[in-house]
Motif scaffolding. Structure first.
Motif, PDB file in Angstrom:
ATOM      1  N   PRO A 202      -1.494   5.384  10.352  1.00  0.00           N
ATOM      2  CA  PRO A 202      -1.263   3.931  10.342  1.00  0.00           C
ATOM      3  C   PRO A 202      -2.527   3.127  10.645  1.00  0.00           C
ATOM      4  O   PRO A 202      -2.712   2.028  10.104  1.00  0.00           O
ATOM      5  CB  PRO A 202      -0.196   3.739  11.421  1.00  0.00           C
ATOM      6  N   GLY A 203      -3.398   3.646  11.481  1.00  0.00           N
ATOM      7  CA  GLY A 203      -4.629   2.922  11.797  1.00  0.00           C
ATOM      8  C   GLY A 203      -5.491   2.728  10.562  1.00  0.00           C
ATOM      9  O   GLY A 203      -6.036   1.640  10.321  1.00  0.00           O
TER      10      GLY A 203
ATOM     11  N   ILE B  37      -7.462  -0.684   6.062  1.00  0.00           N
ATOM     12  CA  ILE B  37      -7.648  -0.952   4.624  1.00  0.00           C
ATOM     13  C   ILE B  37      -7.120  -2.341   4.267  1.00  0.00           C
ATOM     14  O   ILE B  37      -7.810  -3.136   3.615  1.00  0.00           O
ATOM     15  CB  ILE B  37      -6.937   0.136   3.789  1.00  0.00           C
ATOM     16  N   CYS B  38      -5.890  -2.633   4.682  1.00  0.00           N
ATOM     17  CA  CYS B  38      -5.282  -3.922   4.323  1.00  0.00           C
ATOM     18  C   CYS B  38      -6.047  -5.089   4.949  1.00  0.00           C
ATOM     19  O   CYS B  38      -6.235  -6.132   4.318  1.00  0.00           O
ATOM     20  CB  CYS B  38      -3.818  -3.945   4.770  1.00  0.00           C
ATOM     21  N   ARG B  39      -6.498  -4.898   6.203  1.00  0.00           N
ATOM     22  CA  ARG B  39      -7.208  -5.984   6.892  1.00  0.00           C
ATOM     23  C   ARG B  39      -8.551  -6.249   6.236  1.00  0.00           C
ATOM     24  O   ARG B  39      -8.932  -7.389   5.963  1.00  0.00           O
ATOM     25  CB  ARG B  39      -7.388  -5.635   8.356  1.00  0.00           C
TER      26      ARG B  39
ATOM     27  N   LEU C 202       0.829  -1.202   0.000  1.00  0.00           N
ATOM     28  CA  LEU C 202       0.000   0.000   0.000  1.00  0.00           C
ATOM     29  C   LEU C 202       0.868   1.258   0.000  1.00  0.00           C
ATOM     30  O   LEU C 202       0.575   2.238  -0.710  1.00  0.00           O
ATOM     31  CB  LEU C 202      -0.926  -0.012   1.223  1.00  0.00           C
ATOM     32  N   GLY C 203       1.961   1.222   0.751  1.00  0.00           N
ATOM     33  CA  GLY C 203       2.838   2.379   0.800  1.00  0.00           C
ATOM     34  C   GLY C 203       3.489   2.654  -0.542  1.00  0.00           C
ATOM     35  O   GLY C 203       3.543   3.813  -0.989  1.00  0.00           O
ATOM     36  N   GLU C 204       4.011   1.614  -1.208  1.00  0.00           N
ATOM     37  CA  GLU C 204       4.693   1.822  -2.486  1.00  0.00           C
ATOM     38  C   GLU C 204       3.734   2.282  -3.576  1.00  0.00           C
ATOM     39  O   GLU C 204       4.019   3.214  -4.325  1.00  0.00           O
ATOM     40  CB  GLU C 204       5.393   0.531  -2.914  1.00  0.00           C
ATOM     41  N   ARG C 205       2.571   1.616  -3.661  1.00  0.00           N
ATOM     42  CA  ARG C 205       1.627   2.002  -4.708  1.00  0.00           C
ATOM     43  C   ARG C 205       0.988   3.357  -4.380  1.00  0.00           C
ATOM     44  O   ARG C 205       0.687   4.142  -5.286  1.00  0.00           O
ATOM     45  CB  ARG C 205       0.542   0.935  -4.853  1.00  0.00           C
ATOM     46  N   GLY C 206       0.776   3.628  -3.086  1.00  0.00           N
ATOM     47  CA  GLY C 206       0.222   4.925  -2.705  1.00  0.00           C
ATOM     48  C   GLY C 206       1.167   6.065  -3.033  1.00  0.00           C
ATOM     49  O   GLY C 206       0.731   7.131  -3.492  1.00  0.00           O
TER      50      GLY C 206
END
Length: 539
Positions: free
Chosen positions: A498-499, A504-506, A481-485
């Motif tokens: 971070p929350g 989102i990932c969960r 998510l960090g790289e694509r974001g």
């Protein structure tokens, strides 16, 4: 108790039920003992056979004893006997399918030579019915020995086709012998059988065209003429039909002898292994010219990964453990299916695993994308195009006869046989039956080929290793998510909320495609806004 090694290794109890034998090493041990039924095999020989191609464990004798213990637990303690520094399977040679196959095939060929095609057909049917897949499928790295058994099987199949012609079943035999000839264009006994079948079904003109095609192929590829037997058959065709030319009482033509033994129409064609190819053929030269014309970027690195892997546009995140497991699977099995739901990242993972281990495949890594294929019958043609074995267009007199009976699967077998290559069948789920049939045929006929498939359900092919693909681990999902974001919105970091990022990932179950789609929304929304809107399916 009886034992089968003409296909996956199995044990059968006296009432005919299959006995569960155990893992790959236990099945390899049973295969070695069954091939020498009733004879003692020394411990060093067993270690060498069972761990052939791999480094044996430090205490190989103890490891072998453990395998013997597991085999005894499956078969019964009295079935595997310790004797004279080794072990012996308490069985008669006739209890193993290889010995029964040899006996039945020999009797069938003898009956054919004695002029009794009906008895020959019955015996050869029984012999070929013992085959359930590639020979010695559970004995590691035994391509040469397995190829010898496949050659014997082909002899029996030739004899069965000869018997079919002797019984007046030319129409039924023609389809099968045509498919075999497409895979073996230089096999003169098979070509003679096809010519006889065409003649006996009243298609003399096609029989003459078939002979001419064989003559040209021999002259072009080998610089030689047809054999005397094939030329005699040609002379028969030119002389025209005589009394009793077709029908059950027809005498086999001069091109077929007891050593030129046909095979069984239809039933066994999908599992038969092709002979190793000879000199490079025209399509191989064409392939080289195509490689020279490939645009820059079709090959990934300076080390020139051969094949059609595309250059990646984004980085690959995580999955190192899954890649290592896939590479181990491909080293041990000939068909590996990567299983998972849509969006799990099967395609990307399979290509990364193939690329990182590309040095193992001198014949190249070739990706066949089946997602666009809507007709299952078009699967062989799609794979043929993917591996670069495009058909040469024929024009002019005789072109239609040469194109007749052209089979994409047969051309694909001819292209892949003899090449140590990896074929990726991507997105098989909507054409799973056609993909399974193609994979089984290719693996049976091309001993150096490996297949890595991606699908939402297994192919169900004998010897298939199924490797389920789970969701991304939490840390890997956040990193993705960090790289694509950051690509969608420069300066984005998951640490700003971070929350929300973890939510989102969960809630997207760690599915890579879903995370990438969410990351693309970061151009317009914050991570918290995306997390809050995940339940609003209409937006």
């Amino acid at each position: 108790m009886r034992y089968s090694v003409l296909g996956p290794t199995l044990a059968h109890s006296p009432d005919g039920t299959d006995v569960a034998v155990g893992g790959p090493r236990v099945r390899a041990l049973l295969t070695v003992l069954a091939l020498r039924a009733g004879r003692t095999v020394l411990v060093p020989d067993l270690v060498d056979e069972v761990w052939h191609g791999d480094e044996p464990p430090a205490d190989a004798v103890a490891a072998l004893q453990a395998l013997v213990g597991r085999l005894r637990k499956s078969l019964g303690r009295d079935r595997v006997i310790s004797a004279d520094g080794g072990y012996r399977l308490d069985a008669r040679p006739e209890d193993v399918d290889t010995r029964r196959f040899e006996r039945l095939a020999a009797e069938g060929v003898a009956a054919l030579g004695a002029g009794d095609p009906a008895r020959a057909a019955d015996l050869l049917d029984e012999a070929l019915g013992l085959w359930r897949g590639p020979a010695l499928a559970d004995l590691p790295d035994r391509e040469a020995e397995a190829a010898r058994w496949e050659a014997r099987r082909l002899d029996a199949r030739r004899a069965r086709l000869d018997a079919a012609l002797g019984l007046g079943e030319a129409s039924e035999a023609l389809l099968e012998v045509t498919a075999l000839c497409a895979a073996r264009p230089l096999d003169e006994p098979l070509q003679a059988l096809r010519i006889r079948a065409l003649r006996d079904t009243g298609r003399a003109a096609e029989a003459l065209a078939a002979y001419e095609a064989v003559r040209r192929a021999l002259a072009t590829r080998l610089g030689t003429d047809p054999s005397p037997a094939l030329r005699a058959l040609h002379a028969e065709l030119l002389a025209g039909p005589g009394p009793g030319t077709a029908g059950p009482g027809h005498t086999p033509g001069p091109a077929t002898t007891p050593t030129a033994r046909p095979d069984r129409p239809g039933k066994y064609d999908g599992q038969e292994k092709r002979e190793r190819p000879r000199k490079p053929e025209k399509h191989e030269k064409h392939e080289k010219s195509e490689a020279a014309e490939k645009p820059a970027g079709t090959e990934r690195t300076a080390s020139a990964v051969r094949g059609n892997l595309r250059a990646r546009l984004t980085s690959f995140v995580g999955r190192d453990e899954e890649i290592a497991v896939l590479q181990e699977d491909l080293a041990a099995a000939r068909l590996v299916t990567l299983l998972g739901p849509g969006g799990a990242g099967k395609t990307r993972l399979s290509q990364e695993a193939a690329e990182r281990g590309a040095e193992a495949w001198p014949g190249g890594v070739w990706v066949a994308e089946l997602a666009p294929v809507t007709d299952p019958a078009a699967v062989p043609e799609a794979v043929l195009a993917a591996v670069g074995a495009r058909e040469t267009v024929l024009r002019g007199a005789g072109a239609e006869e040469l194109r007749a009976g052209d089979d994409p699967l047969a051309r694909l077998v001819e292209h892949c046989a003899g090449r140590r290559m990896l074929l990726l069948l991507d997105n098989c789920e909507h054409v799973v039956a056609a993909a399974a049939e193609l994979a089984e045929t290719l693996l049976a006929r091309c001993p150096d080929l490996r297949v890595l498939a991606t699908s939402r359900e297994p192919l169900g092919v004998p010897g298939e290793v199924v490797r389920p693909l789970g969701p991304l681990a939490a840390g890997t999902a956040l990193r993705l998510l960090g790289e694509r974001g950051a690509a969608a919105r420069p300066g984005f970091v998951v640490g700003e909320d971070p929350g929300a990022a973890e939510e989102i990932c969960r809630r997207l179950d760690g599915l890579p495609l879903a995370i990438e789609l969410a990351a693309a929304r970061l151009r317009m929304l914050t991570s918290r806004q995306i997390a809050d809107r995940l339940d609003d399916r209409f937006r």
